[in-house]
Design a protein around this motif. Structure first.
Motif, PDB file in Angstrom:
ATOM      1  N   THR A 142       0.837  -1.201   0.000  1.00 19.09           N
ATOM      2  CA  THR A 142       0.000   0.000   0.000  1.00 19.09           C
ATOM      3  C   THR A 142       0.867   1.244   0.000  1.00 19.09           C
ATOM      4  OG1 THR A 142      -1.793  -1.123   1.152  1.00 19.09           O
ATOM      5  CG2 THR A 142      -1.777   1.272   1.270  1.00 19.09           C
ATOM      6  N   GLU A 143       1.866   1.259   0.846  1.00 23.03           N
ATOM      7  CA  GLU A 143       2.758   2.409   0.908  1.00 23.03           C
ATOM      8  C   GLU A 143       3.451   2.629  -0.438  1.00 23.03           C
ATOM      9  OE1 GLU A 143       6.367   4.315   3.577  1.00 23.03           O
ATOM     10  OE2 GLU A 143       5.934   2.177   3.773  1.00 23.03           O
ATOM     11  N   ALA A 144       3.952   1.564  -1.045  1.00 23.26           N
ATOM     12  CA  ALA A 144       4.652   1.679  -2.333  1.00 23.26           C
ATOM     13  C   ALA A 144       3.716   2.187  -3.427  1.00 23.26           C
ATOM     14  CB  ALA A 144       5.249   0.334  -2.728  1.00 23.26           C
ATOM     15  N   LEU A 145       2.491   1.679  -3.473  1.00 25.27           N
ATOM     16  CA  LEU A 145       1.528   2.146  -4.469  1.00 25.27           C
ATOM     17  C   LEU A 145       1.166   3.608  -4.229  1.00 25.27           C
ATOM     18  CD1 LEU A 145      -0.811  -0.976  -4.723  1.00 25.27           C
ATOM     19  CD2 LEU A 145       0.730  -0.107  -6.511  1.00 25.27           C
ATOM     20  N   PHE A 146       0.994   3.980  -2.970  1.00 24.75           N
ATOM     21  CA  PHE A 146       0.672   5.360  -2.640  1.00 24.75           C
ATOM     22  C   PHE A 146       1.805   6.284  -3.079  1.00 24.75           C
ATOM     23  CE2 PHE A 146       0.658   9.157  -0.090  1.00 24.75           C
ATOM     24  CZ  PHE A 146      -0.673   9.559  -0.159  1.00 24.75           C
ATOM     25  N   VAL A 147       3.035   5.910  -2.784  1.00 28.02           N
ATOM     26  CA  VAL A 147       4.183   6.737  -3.166  1.00 28.02           C
ATOM     27  C   VAL A 147       4.244   6.867  -4.686  1.00 28.02           C
ATOM     28  CG1 VAL A 147       6.715   6.835  -3.202  1.00 28.02           C
ATOM     29  CG2 VAL A 147       5.499   6.323  -1.072  1.00 28.02           C
ATOM     30  N   ARG A 148       4.023   5.785  -5.394  1.00 29.12           N
ATOM     31  CA  ARG A 148       4.066   5.782  -6.863  1.00 29.12           C
ATOM     32  C   ARG A 148       3.011   6.682  -7.485  1.00 29.12           C
ATOM     33  NH1 ARG A 148       3.099   0.027  -9.213  1.00 29.12           N
ATOM     34  NH2 ARG A 148       2.108   1.292 -10.804  1.00 29.12           N
ATOM     35  N   ALA A 149       1.778   6.596  -6.985  1.00 27.49           N
ATOM     36  CA  ALA A 149       0.651   7.195  -7.692  1.00 27.49           C
ATOM     37  C   ALA A 149       0.001   8.386  -6.998  1.00 27.49           C
ATOM     38  CB  ALA A 149      -0.414   6.122  -7.933  1.00 27.49           C
ATOM     39  N   CYS A 150       0.299   8.615  -5.715  1.00 24.82           N
ATOM     40  CA  CYS A 150      -0.474   9.602  -4.957  1.00 24.82           C
ATOM     41  C   CYS A 150       0.349  10.637  -4.210  1.00 24.82           C
ATOM     42  CB  CYS A 150      -1.360   8.893  -3.929  1.00 24.82           C
ATOM     43  SG  CYS A 150      -2.307   7.507  -4.547  1.00 24.82           S
ATOM     44  N   ALA A 151       1.528  10.275  -3.769  1.00 32.58           N
ATOM     45  CA  ALA A 151       2.271  11.089  -2.800  1.00 32.58           C
ATOM     46  C   ALA A 151       2.613  12.489  -3.278  1.00 32.58           C
ATOM     47  CB  ALA A 151       3.542  10.371  -2.360  1.00 32.58           C
ATOM     48  N   ASP A 152       2.837  12.673  -4.579  1.00 35.71           N
ATOM     49  CA  ASP A 152       3.207  14.002  -5.038  1.00 35.71           C
ATOM     50  C   ASP A 152       2.132  15.046  -4.747  1.00 35.71           C
ATOM     51  OD1 ASP A 152       5.756  13.407  -5.899  1.00 35.71           O
ATOM     52  OD2 ASP A 152       5.190  13.166  -7.997  1.00 35.71           O
ATOM     53  N   CYS A 153       0.872  14.648  -4.748  1.00 31.58           N
ATOM     54  CA  CYS A 153      -0.218  15.606  -4.498  1.00 31.58           C
ATOM     55  C   CYS A 153      -0.894  15.410  -3.143  1.00 31.58           C
ATOM     56  CB  CYS A 153      -1.277  15.497  -5.589  1.00 31.58           C
ATOM     57  SG  CYS A 153      -0.698  16.075  -7.193  1.00 31.58           S
ATOM     58  N   HIS A 154      -0.693  14.267  -2.509  1.00 30.68           N
ATOM     59  CA  HIS A 154      -1.423  13.966  -1.275  1.00 30.68           C
ATOM     60  C   HIS A 154      -0.507  13.716  -0.085  1.00 30.68           C
ATOM     61  CE1 HIS A 154      -5.232  14.032  -3.357  1.00 30.68           C
ATOM     62  NE2 HIS A 154      -4.690  13.297  -4.311  1.00 30.68           N
ATOM     63  N   SER A 155       0.647  14.389  -0.085  1.00 34.57           N
ATOM     64  CA  SER A 155       1.565  14.338   1.047  1.00 34.57           C
ATOM     65  C   SER A 155       2.391  15.617   1.033  1.00 34.57           C
ATOM     66  CB  SER A 155       2.486  13.120   0.954  1.00 34.57           C
ATOM     67  OG  SER A 155       3.540  13.338   0.043  1.00 34.57           O
ATOM     68  N   ASN A 156       3.220  15.788   2.026  1.00 35.19           N
ATOM     69  CA  ASN A 156       4.134  16.929   2.057  1.00 35.19           C
ATOM     70  C   ASN A 156       5.494  16.563   1.484  1.00 35.19           C
ATOM     71  OD1 ASN A 156       2.186  18.527   3.216  1.00 35.19           O
ATOM     72  ND2 ASN A 156       2.877  18.158   5.298  1.00 35.19           N
TER      73      ASN A 156
END
Length: 110
Positions: A11-25
């Protein structure tokens, strides 16, 4: 900066790949994010994404069920993101796994 206790490493790896640029700091700013007027659009997308769901802001986990639904329905990642970020392209199995992982990590009201 606080980080969530991920349900699993996938889950963390998928989130970093597809989401983190807009949904994290922890946005990774591409070179074109420094060139106007594209920079304005990129900044707007990041600001909007963070305002809706940001894993590094306490309390945003309450919106995880909506985030999971957006992933399930194919609305996230936003359609303009994957063409410039090929690693953000998720197949249907990855979408399902990410949505399930978001629900498991943050809770799901469904």
């Amino acid at each position: 900066m606080a980080s969530p206790q991920w349900a699993d490493a996938t889950t963390e790896a998928l989130f970093v790949r597809a989401c983190a640029d807009c949904h994290s700091n922890r946005t990774v700013w591409p070179w074109y994010s420094n060139v106007a007027p594209v920079s304005w659009l990129v900044q707007r997308h990041v600001d909007e994404g963070r305002s809706k769901f940001n894993i590094h802001v306490p309390g945003f986990g309450r919106d995880a069920d909506e985030a999971a639904q957006q992933v399930r329905s194919g609305k996230m990642p936003e359609s303009t993101y994957p063409p410039l970020h090929p690693t953000a392209r998720l197949n249907s199995a990855e979408r399902a796994q990410l949505a399930q992982g978001l629900a498991a990590t943050f809770g799901d009201d469904e």
